[in-house]
Write an enzyme that holds these catalytic residues in place. Sequence first.
Site, PDB file in Angstrom:
ATOM      1  N   ARG A 214       0.842  -1.207   0.000  1.00 42.19           N
ATOM      2  CA  ARG A 214       0.000   0.000   0.000  1.00 42.19           C
ATOM      3  C   ARG A 214       0.869   1.246   0.000  1.00 42.19           C
ATOM      4  NH1 ARG A 214      -5.341  -1.636   2.949  1.00 42.19           N
ATOM      5  NH2 ARG A 214      -5.419  -3.750   2.081  1.00 42.19           N
ATOM      6  N   GLU A 216       0.798   4.021   1.265  1.00 43.51           N
ATOM      7  CA  GLU A 216       0.135   4.781   2.327  1.00 43.51           C
ATOM      8  C   GLU A 216       0.610   6.224   2.304  1.00 43.51           C
ATOM      9  OE1 GLU A 216      -2.210   3.986   4.334  1.00 43.51           O
ATOM     10  OE2 GLU A 216      -2.271   1.786   4.194  1.00 43.51           O
ATOM     11  N   ARG A 222       1.131   2.537  12.894  1.00 43.22           N
ATOM     12  CA  ARG A 222       0.386   1.299  12.621  1.00 43.22           C
ATOM     13  C   ARG A 222       0.170   1.013  11.134  1.00 43.22           C
ATOM     14  NH1 ARG A 222      -5.525   2.157  14.229  1.00 43.22           N
ATOM     15  NH2 ARG A 222      -6.015   3.765  12.775  1.00 43.22           N
ATOM     16  N   HIS A 223       0.881   1.751  10.305  1.00 48.67           N
ATOM     17  CA  HIS A 223       0.811   1.511   8.859  1.00 48.67           C
ATOM     18  C   HIS A 223       2.209   1.336   8.288  1.00 48.67           C
ATOM     19  CE1 HIS A 223      -3.114   3.566   9.362  1.00 48.67           C
ATOM     20  NE2 HIS A 223      -3.480   2.735   8.390  1.00 48.67           N
ATOM     21  N   GLU A 363      -7.599  -1.715  15.184  1.00 43.31           N
ATOM     22  CA  GLU A 363      -8.256  -2.565  14.180  1.00 43.31           C
ATOM     23  C   GLU A 363      -7.271  -3.626  13.706  1.00 43.31           C
ATOM     24  OE1 GLU A 363      -9.439  -0.529  10.481  1.00 43.31           O
ATOM     25  OE2 GLU A 363      -8.798  -2.363   9.500  1.00 43.31           O
ATOM     26  N   SER A 366     -10.568  -6.402   8.823  1.00 43.63           N
ATOM     27  CA  SER A 366     -11.890  -6.015   8.334  1.00 43.63           C
ATOM     28  C   SER A 366     -12.395  -7.068   7.375  1.00 43.63           C
ATOM     29  CB  SER A 366     -11.931  -4.620   7.713  1.00 43.63           C
ATOM     30  OG  SER A 366     -10.768  -4.317   7.070  1.00 43.63           O
ATOM     31  N   ARG A 414      -0.019  -6.164  12.914  1.00 46.36           N
ATOM     32  CA  ARG A 414      -0.746  -5.489  13.999  1.00 46.36           C
ATOM     33  C   ARG A 414      -0.981  -6.398  15.197  1.00 46.36           C
ATOM     34  NH1 ARG A 414      -5.049  -1.271  11.506  1.00 46.36           N
ATOM     35  NH2 ARG A 414      -3.539  -0.090  10.272  1.00 46.36           N
TER      36      ARG A 414
HETATM   37  P1  AMO Z   1      -8.186  -3.547   5.026  1.00 46.27           P
HETATM   38  O1  AMO Z   1      -7.712  -2.555   4.021  1.00 46.27           O
HETATM   39  O2  AMO Z   1      -8.963  -3.031   6.173  1.00 46.27           O
HETATM   40  O3  AMO Z   1      -9.111  -4.644   4.336  1.00 46.27           O
HETATM   41  O4  AMO Z   1      -6.942  -4.368   5.568  1.00 46.27           O
HETATM   42  C1  AMO Z   1      -7.110  -5.488   6.417  1.00 46.27           C
HETATM   43  C2  AMO Z   1      -6.187  -5.425   7.604  1.00 46.27           C
HETATM   44  O5  AMO Z   1      -4.841  -5.314   7.181  1.00 46.27           O
HETATM   45  C3  AMO Z   1      -4.104  -4.507   8.087  1.00 46.27           C
HETATM   46  N1  AMO Z   1      -3.560  -3.349   7.351  1.00 46.27           N
HETATM   47  C4  AMO Z   1      -2.317  -2.841   7.518  1.00 46.27           C
HETATM   48  N2  AMO Z   1      -1.303  -3.205   8.340  1.00 46.27           N
HETATM   49  C5  AMO Z   1      -0.164  -2.513   8.256  1.00 46.27           C
HETATM   50  N3  AMO Z   1       0.057  -1.490   7.400  1.00 46.27           N
HETATM   51  C6  AMO Z   1      -0.926  -1.101   6.551  1.00 46.27           C
HETATM   52  N4  AMO Z   1      -0.692  -0.112   5.696  1.00 46.27           N
HETATM   53  C7  AMO Z   1      -2.175  -1.788   6.597  1.00 46.27           C
HETATM   54  N5  AMO Z   1      -3.339  -1.672   5.913  1.00 46.27           N
HETATM   55  C8  AMO Z   1      -4.157  -2.618   6.392  1.00 46.27           C
HETATM   56  C9  AMO Z   1      -5.057  -4.081   9.179  1.00 46.27           C
HETATM   57  C10 AMO Z   1      -6.400  -4.229   8.507  1.00 46.27           C
HETATM   58  O6  AMO Z   1      -7.424  -4.487   9.444  1.00 46.27           O
HETATM   59  N6  AMO Z   1      -9.831  -6.498   1.266  1.00 46.27           N
HETATM   60  C11 AMO Z   1     -10.091  -6.064   2.640  1.00 46.27           C
HETATM   61  C12 AMO Z   1     -10.296  -7.251   3.556  1.00 46.27           C
HETATM   62  C13 AMO Z   1     -11.552  -8.046   3.306  1.00 46.27           C
HETATM   63  O7  AMO Z   1     -12.621  -7.434   3.168  1.00 46.27           O
HETATM   64  O8  AMO Z   1     -11.474  -9.293   3.280  1.00 46.27           O
HETATM   65  C14 AMO Z   1      -8.883  -5.260   3.130  1.00 46.27           C
HETATM   66  O9  AMO Z   1      -7.833  -5.271   2.565  1.00 46.27           O
HETATM   67  O10 AMO Z   1      -4.912  -5.011  10.253  1.00 46.27           O
END
Ligand code: AMO
Length: 440
Positions: A214, A216, A222-223, A363, A366, A414
């Site tokens: 990502r 970001e 946390r990202h 979180e 999701s 996480r």
């Molecule tokens: P989402 O974008 O909420 O859902 O991502 C799911 C989980 O991934 C973790 N996460 C991250 N951890 C670290 N750095 C990041 N940049 C980051 N982005 C997300 C979090 C988050 O809860 N396709 C949907 C999932 C689904 O519906 O099945 C999705 O990607 O813990």
Amino acid sequence: MSPPRRLSRELPSLVGQEVRVAGHLQDYRALGGVSFALVRDRAGLFQLTLKKGQSPETLFELFQNLPRESVVRAQGTVVANPRAKVGAEVSPTAVEVLSRSAVPLPLGVSDKVGADLDTRLNHRVLDLRKPENQVIAELRGTMLWALRESFGELGFTEVETPKILRQGAEGGATMFKVDYYGSPAYLAQSPQLYKQMLMATELERVFEIAPAFRAEPSDTNRHMTEFTSIDAEMAYIDGPEELWDTVEELIAGTFRRTRERLLARGSPFAEKIPEVERPFPRVTHREGSELLGRKPGTPAIDAEIGSEEERALGDLVQKKYGNDFYLLTEFPTSLKAGTFYAMRQDAHPELTHYFDLEFRGLELMSGGQREHRVDRLEANMQAAGVDAKNFAGYLEAFRYGMPPHGGFALGLDRIVQRLAGLTNIREARLFPRDRFRLEP
Ligand code: AMO
């Protein structure tokens, strides 16, 4: 023939025997007649003890001139010593230097004073030699094993989906563009589209453990730009409740297995893996908003819950329901507008069948029930301003018989962050990537 290599923790049971031991030289202390070389292997620290008049003279000289963190291998006899950390030490007859360390070290391995995170990550290999970081890596590896075991028990098959894509699922802004033989492609932000497509086959229950990428825009604790996503998808669900039950079983099974294995290995984290209490409280997005003091019936009730509020809500839910976990359910459609694959509730189209799993104010996951009816899926795409032509392969999977399905994604980094009590998620990964870091 040389005797086999032994680990520090095995030494007490080998008193009187000839062994080989090896590791990084952590320290060397010469105290008159006796000298100690402290050596670190994967099981901990042990000492090589040199005695004037008994040990070969050359060994004193060797250690005197050997930089800390060099790699040594020694052969000698195991001697009981209640004052040694493991209760026994090795009296060496021969020592080989397998690799000589350069000096000075850019980062101390056994220093009491801590370096800042950036310096630590710049010299991550030295940083990872520290026992406190080694146990985080062990916690992470153990969780991966426990997740696979737990998914297997629930009847899921492990799959792998492409990471170089023509299209992303989670919104264009956070996709990394790559050059694919002269035309644009993207790194996968999530296996979302593929895990859903597999629901149109007879695999029915799949999971994937893989990196997600990502771009970001923000720099938070946390990202990261690369994280490990634990994805699952299951067919023939009647509603999101079935997903929640699976989530509970998966988390409970994973935590139990992780705790048991870490306990057997003597990890300090074993005690920190909590007993999972089921069922997890189900808190609708609206109830959560009200707990935060938002007024029912106002537009604010369905607004995004920000990260400060999320932490506060974790505390409020813990007070009300006495659980570190909760499921935040029934996300408003307005917050999932771009998530065209999220099923809107038939009776209340302003709400979805989507949820987050929260743990101690963070979180972790999701997911939700997906829209499997192709006409509605296309309508959601249109409403989201997404060009259906770009998703032809995905949509085809829905045209020839797609069962109702749903799934979720759990962020491994996480969970490790929370269980190990790390302020910054980067510490949960061996070689983290963020906006400013592509090395080492
Ligand atoms: P989402 O974008 O909420 O859902 O991502 C799911 C989980 O991934 C973790 N996460 C991250 N951890 C670290 N750095 C990041 N940049 C980051 N982005 C997300 C979090 C988050 O809860 N396709 C949907 C999932 C689904 O519906 O099945 C999705 O990607 O813990």
